[in-house]
Design a protein around this motif. Structure first.
Motif, PDB file in Angstrom:
ATOM      1  N   GLY A   1       0.718  -1.398   0.084  1.00 41.88           N
ATOM      2  CA  GLY A   1      -0.288   0.119  -0.074  1.00 41.88           C
ATOM      3  C   GLY A   1       1.133   1.229   0.008  1.00 41.88           C
ATOM      4  N   ILE A   2       0.079   3.017  -0.168  1.00 40.33           N
ATOM      5  CA  ILE A   2       1.060   3.823   0.306  1.00 40.33           C
ATOM      6  C   ILE A   2      -0.360   4.695   0.392  1.00 40.33           C
ATOM      7  N   ALA A   3      -1.175   5.051   0.458  1.00 38.37           N
ATOM      8  CA  ALA A   3      -2.529   5.494   0.864  1.00 38.37           C
ATOM      9  C   ALA A   3      -1.512   6.459   2.214  1.00 38.37           C
ATOM     10  N   GLU A   4      -1.802   5.313   3.298  1.00 37.87           N
ATOM     11  CA  GLU A   4      -1.547   6.192   4.337  1.00 37.87           C
ATOM     12  C   GLU A   4      -0.390   6.732   4.422  1.00 37.87           C
ATOM     13  N   ALA A   5       0.191   5.915   4.447  1.00 36.34           N
ATOM     14  CA  ALA A   5       2.168   6.042   4.487  1.00 36.34           C
ATOM     15  C   ALA A   5       2.388   7.276   3.413  1.00 36.34           C
ATOM     16  N   SER A   6       1.587   8.060   2.350  1.00 35.43           N
ATOM     17  CA  SER A   6       1.685   9.005   1.911  1.00 35.43           C
ATOM     18  C   SER A   6       1.625  11.151   2.927  1.00 35.43           C
ATOM     19  N   ASN A   7       0.712  10.286   3.902  1.00 34.09           N
ATOM     20  CA  ASN A   7      -0.267  11.599   4.870  1.00 34.09           C
ATOM     21  C   ASN A   7       1.248  11.321   6.183  1.00 34.09           C
ATOM     22  N   VAL A   8       1.883  10.146   6.396  1.00 36.52           N
ATOM     23  CA  VAL A   8       1.977  10.713   7.586  1.00 36.52           C
ATOM     24  C   VAL A   8       3.377  11.605   8.330  1.00 36.52           C
ATOM     25  N   ALA A   9       4.317  11.760   7.383  1.00 34.29           N
ATOM     26  CA  ALA A   9       5.504  12.750   7.881  1.00 34.29           C
ATOM     27  C   ALA A   9       5.469  14.229   7.642  1.00 34.29           C
ATOM     28  N   THR A  10       4.465  14.749   6.565  1.00 35.37           N
ATOM     29  CA  THR A  10       4.055  15.800   6.196  1.00 35.37           C
ATOM     30  C   THR A  10       3.995  17.143   7.009  1.00 35.37           C
TER      31      THR A  10
END
Length: 427
Positions: A386-395
């Motif tokens: 997956g990628i969706a949630e990981a892409s929001n975590v660090a911002t």
């Protein structure tokens, strides 16, 4: 009432630290039921953890990247991936131009910061996919999962098409119906990791069955020598005699082929097995942010984000890039604008309309560059994660660290609206 997002599991997972124990619990408030947002809990956990890491680097007078390089000494796949992502993204972003905190003299102060992401790699093993081949040469794939706009139909079509030498648009994709084989819900960034592997396995079985039925049309060739490519079927070594797949299928008159495949465990097993299984591997990424802070008005502008992200093998890079961009936009909204205003007496939300619950618009969206890092972990027949949630975590954490670099002040309260920014600057 729902709860249990779990803001603490990143503290055990992102960095190696054997001498650590964490406890977390829910606090119930009279503010309506909880509901999941992209990467529930982890965004808040990383916001504090990665600011603490940045603060530690500052006190040790170390570059934040060097500190992380020194910590990530255990050569696991995930840590090696983070180290590579830090290096590649830092170079593309221009991290070497980072200056000491509060370096600008005027009211507009600019700064840069970075943060890492961590999320669990989740799979639903009950997932089962069916692939059918009709004697008119048509190929279809069936699963009861849904497409919420993330491209599930597309990746299913791509994976199946590859086994038959067809284009993705040649595959009939049928999803979203409980009459079809069991499929995963859209939660935990699990759909692609769950459906693509059984789709490929079912397609492979169907293609080899089809090869056996078409072999008599090619002078009883060995079925293992039958190949599918460019919409044709032929025999290896006699490529010039290949025929259109549709014509060969019609001549063979085999009726229909149907093959089902279930999502097997990861090849080295799961860390937590079950209907919702957690892999021994993780998801992650690194993000770099550049901000401009007006210290007179308290307005924060996110000007640029560079994100290095991995999701195993990206089945469709464009879709993956779109997911990451969406996660970043959501992360910027969370960091700068989103503010749920509650009535203290009743627990009701007061800003009930979208125009009173600010999110990023086109004028506030920063320049976003996505760097996809392919990480082959050899855990399934597609190795898709997956990628969706990981892409929001660090911002939000990257923006907060950039805010510190710009102003020399740590902001602990979100959103970074003028009221909170001016309070932080004057503290």
């Amino acid at each position: 009432m729902a709860a249990g997002a779990g803001i603490g599991f990143c503290y055990n997972a992102l960095y190696p630290c054997p001498n650590m124990r964490t406890e977390q619990y829910d606090v119930f408030t009279n503010a309506g039921p909880c509901a999941a947002f992209r990467a529930p809990g982890q965004v808040q956990g990383i916001f504090s953890l990665e600011q603490a890491m940045d603060e530690l680097a500052d006190r040790l007078q170390l570059d934040p990247l060097i500190l992380r390089d020194r910590i990530d000494t255990k050569p696991t796949d995930d840590m090696l991936a983070r180290a590579h992502e830090r290096k590649v993204a830092a170079e593309r972003f221009g991290w070497s131009r980072r200056r000491p905190p509060n370096a600008d003299a005027g009211p507009i102060k600019r700064g840069i910061g970075m943060a890492q992401a961590q999320w669990v790699y989740v799979v639903s093993p009950p997932t089962t996919v069916e692939v059918r081949v009709a004697d008119d040469g048509s190929v279809s794939v069936y699963n009861s999962t849904q497409d919420v706009g993330t491209g599930t139909r597309t990746v299913l079509a791509q994976v199946v098409a590859e086994e038959f030498g067809l284009n993705a648009e040649d595959i009939g994709v049928f999803i979203g119906d409980t009459r079809f084989p069991w499929g995963p819900p859209s939660g935990g960034s699990r759909v692609t990791a769950s459906v693509t592997a059984p789709a490929r396995n079912a397609a492979y079985a169907a293609a080899r069955d089809l090869a056996a039925r078409l072999a008599p049309l090619f002078d009883d060739a060995d079925p293992d020598d039958i190949f599918f490519a460019d919409g044709k079927v032929g025999v290896r070594g006699k490529e010039g005699a290949a025929r259109p797949l549709k014509d060969a299928a019609k001549e063979a008159k085999f009726g229909e082929i149907s093959k089902l495949a279930k999502r097997h465990d990861d090849y080295e097993g799961f860390a937590v097995p079950g209907e919702l299984s957690i892999s021994r591997h993780g998801l992650g990424g690194v993000q770099f942010a550049e901000v401009a802070v007006d210290v007179e008005t308290g307005v924060v502008k996110v000007e640029r984000i560079v994100a290095a992200s991995d999701c195993g093998r990206p089945i469709n890079p464009k879709l993956v890039e779109s997911q990451v961009i969406g996660g970043i936009i959501q992360g910027v909204s969370y960091a700068i604008y989103e503010d749920r205003i509650m009535d203290a007496a009743s627990g009701h939300q007061l800003n009930a309309n979208v125009d009173q619950y600010k999110m990023v618009g086109s004028r506030e969206t920063p320049a976003i560059e996505v760097l996809l890092m392919e990480q082959i972990g050899a855990q399934s027949s597609t190795d898709a994660r997956g990628i969706a949630e990981a892409s929001n975590v660090a911002t939000s954490a990257a923006i907060a660290n950039a805010f510190y670099n710009a102003t020399g002040k740590r902001i602990r309260t979100l959103p970074m609206n003028p009221a909170n920014v001016l309070a932080t600057l004057s503290a």
